[in-house]
Design an enzyme around this catalytic site. Structure first.
Site, short mmCIF file in Angstrom:
data_model
loop_
_atom_site.label_atom_id
_atom_site.label_comp_id
_atom_site.label_asym_id
_atom_site.label_seq_id
_atom_site.Cartn_x
_atom_site.Cartn_y
_atom_site.Cartn_z
N ARG A 111 -5.12 3.51 2.12
CA ARG A 111 -3.70 3.64 1.76
C ARG A 111 -3.60 4.13 0.32
O ARG A 111 -3.92 5.27 0.08
CB ARG A 111 -2.97 2.33 1.98
CG ARG A 111 -1.56 2.57 2.34
CD ARG A 111 -0.89 1.50 3.13
NE ARG A 111 -1.37 0.16 2.89
CZ ARG A 111 -0.64 -0.91 3.08
NH1 ARG A 111 0.60 -0.78 3.47
NH2 ARG A 111 -1.14 -2.10 2.91
N GLY B 154 -2.35 -3.64 9.84
CA GLY B 154 -3.54 -3.02 10.45
C GLY B 154 -4.62 -4.06 10.71
O GLY B 154 -4.85 -4.94 9.89
N ASP C 13 -8.36 -2.20 3.32
CA ASP C 13 -8.05 -1.42 2.12
C ASP C 13 -8.53 -2.03 0.80
O ASP C 13 -8.60 -1.33 -0.21
CB ASP C 13 -6.53 -1.20 2.01
CG ASP C 13 -5.97 -0.42 3.19
OD1 ASP C 13 -6.76 0.22 3.91
OD2 ASP C 13 -4.75 -0.47 3.40
N ARG D 165 3.02 -4.02 13.22
CA ARG D 165 3.82 -3.90 12.00
C ARG D 165 5.25 -4.18 12.44
O ARG D 165 5.72 -3.65 13.44
CB ARG D 165 3.70 -2.50 11.41
CG ARG D 165 2.25 -2.17 11.05
CD ARG D 165 2.14 -0.89 10.25
NE ARG D 165 0.77 -0.42 10.18
CZ ARG D 165 -0.13 -0.84 9.30
NH1 ARG D 165 0.19 -1.77 8.42
NH2 ARG D 165 -1.36 -0.36 9.30
N THR E 33 -7.43 -6.98 5.43
CA THR E 33 -7.13 -5.54 5.46
C THR E 33 -8.37 -4.79 4.99
O THR E 33 -9.05 -5.25 4.06
CB THR E 33 -5.94 -5.16 4.55
OG1 THR E 33 -5.94 -3.74 4.33
CG2 THR E 33 -5.97 -5.85 3.19
N ASP F 185 -0.30 -6.77 2.22
CA ASP F 185 0.87 -7.15 1.41
C ASP F 185 2.15 -7.33 2.24
O ASP F 185 2.96 -8.20 1.93
CB ASP F 185 1.07 -6.17 0.24
CG ASP F 185 1.16 -4.73 0.68
OD1 ASP F 185 0.92 -4.44 1.88
OD2 ASP F 185 1.47 -3.87 -0.16
N ASP G 104 -6.85 -3.90 -1.12
CA ASP G 104 -5.76 -3.65 -2.07
C ASP G 104 -4.95 -4.90 -2.39
O ASP G 104 -3.80 -4.80 -2.82
CB ASP G 104 -4.83 -2.54 -1.53
CG ASP G 104 -4.18 -2.92 -0.21
OD1 ASP G 104 -4.60 -3.92 0.41
OD2 ASP G 104 -3.26 -2.21 0.22
O1 F6P Z 1 -3.74 -0.96 5.91
C1 F6P Z 1 -4.78 -0.59 6.74
C2 F6P Z 1 -4.66 0.85 7.14
O2 F6P Z 1 -5.77 1.18 7.95
C3 F6P Z 1 -4.54 1.86 5.97
O3 F6P Z 1 -5.79 2.17 5.42
C4 F6P Z 1 -3.86 3.01 6.64
O4 F6P Z 1 -3.15 3.80 5.71
C5 F6P Z 1 -2.94 2.35 7.61
O5 F6P Z 1 -3.49 1.08 7.89
C6 F6P Z 1 -2.76 3.08 8.93
O6 F6P Z 1 -1.96 2.31 9.74
P1 F6P Z 1 -1.57 2.65 11.25
O7 F6P Z 1 -2.80 2.47 12.09
O8 F6P Z 1 -0.51 1.69 11.61
O9 F6P Z 1 -1.11 4.06 11.22
#
Ligand code: F6P
Length: 321
Positions: free
Chosen positions: A173, A12, A129, A73, A127, A105, A131
């Protein structure tokens, strides 16, 4: 000695990634390295979507959200054969001997695999998050936090006008930091995260207490994503607690916008440090800020470190509501 360094952003996007890209490119050029951007994350290696860049490529981006070089991703990177091939493409087709990978991660796992396949790799935590336990703060967290705070402030106005309860879902997340920090900063009434769950009956009791006994005009409940269905929760609160509740899912709006000063600071300092570590012949490591010091940690270790749950902040919230 390394000569050609690639840089990619993966997972993300997060505000401040551009500041990190800029710092990596400029610090690398300043040290006499050739710098290459790899577009759209690890996928860009297989698409040969790789470009040599100069310092003007990164002009005018320190203040911009998103990532200039795109992100994606790429679950394929979990496959050992794919990892081997990615390292081969970088080394044999582009003579790239080192890589700076900015992300969460999943990005770190890709960088670790490439380092085991002979590419010198350094990870930078990008990120929203927060995390990544090898850093107190990740690039993007502070901007997302500010966005959430702005949204909650707005929702408070309308909730108060209508005597409603707002149940607001934040991203993160499986990490509750965005919700907890935002709850403290907005004076929210209740925060529910995976690390700090709350049984429904306790929640209903809290809502009744604060609205019926303490006569609050509005109630703000912050919930981290994946904990529950906030629409269902709002319906239950409406039925059980005698106050109309509405759910709001903030969604990807949390990932956009102008990076805060802190995210630019983190991106820039970590970017420069990544190049310094590569020049010190380090590989398989990631950069972080721990106790106000810029540090590096083996990626393998970082991936096993546990995020510290924010019990202290929850306590503060209870005492100041
Ligand atoms: O890891 C960043 C994040 O925004 C998380 O908070 C969320 O769960 C995820 O990415 C959503 O990803 P995507 O936009 O690929 O659905």
């Amino acid at each position: 000695m390394i000569k050609k360094v690639g840089i990619l952003t993966s997972g993300g996007d997060a505000p401040g990634m551009n500041a990190a890209i800029r710092a990596v490119v400029r610090a690398g050029l300043d040290s006499g390295l050739e710098m290459y951007v790899i577009y759209e994350g690890y996928k860009g290696i297989f698409d040969r979507n790789i470009e040599k860049v100069n310092r003007t490529f990164v002009s005018d981006i320190v203040n911009r959200g998103g990532t200039k070089i795109g992100t994606a991703r790429y679950p394929g990177m979990a496959n050992p054969e794919v990892q081997k091939e990615a390292a081969r493409i970088l080394r044999e087709e582009f003579q790239i001997d080192a890589l700076v990978a900015i992300g969460g991660d999943g990005t770190y796992r890709g960088a670790l695999a490439l380092s085991r396949n002979g590419i010198k790799c350094v990870g930078i935590p990008g990120t929203i998050d927060n995390d990544i336990a090898s850093s107190d703060f990740t690039i993007g967290f502070f901007t997302a936090l500010q966005t959430i705070v702005d949204c909650v402030d707005k929702l408070r106005d309308t909730s108060s006008s209508h005597k409603r309860c707002s149940v607001i879902e934040t991203m993160g997340r499986y990490c509750g930091d965005l919700a907890v920090y935002a709850a403290v900063a907005t004076g929210a009434d209740i925060v529910i995260t995976r690390e700090n769950p709350m049984p429904e009956l306790d929640l209903f009791e809290q809502v009744r207490l604060q609205t019926q006994v303490e006569h609050k005009r509005h109630l703000i409940v912050l919930v981290t994503e994946h904990v529950c269905d906030v629409n269902e929760l709002a319906d239950k609160i409406t039925k059980e607690c005698g106050i109309e509740a509405k759910a709001e899912i903030l969604g990807r709006i949390q990932r956009g916008g102008t990076p805060t000063a802190m995210d630019r600071f983190l991106g820039t300092t970590m970017g420069a440090k990544a190049i310094e570590e590569l020049l010190n012949d380090k590989t398989g490591i990631c950069i972080g800020i721990l106790n106000n010091q810029i540090v590096s940690t083996p990626i393998e270790e970082a991936l096993q470190m546990e995020n510290k749950p924010n019990k202290v902040y929850k306590h503060v919230l209870q005492r100041t509501r």
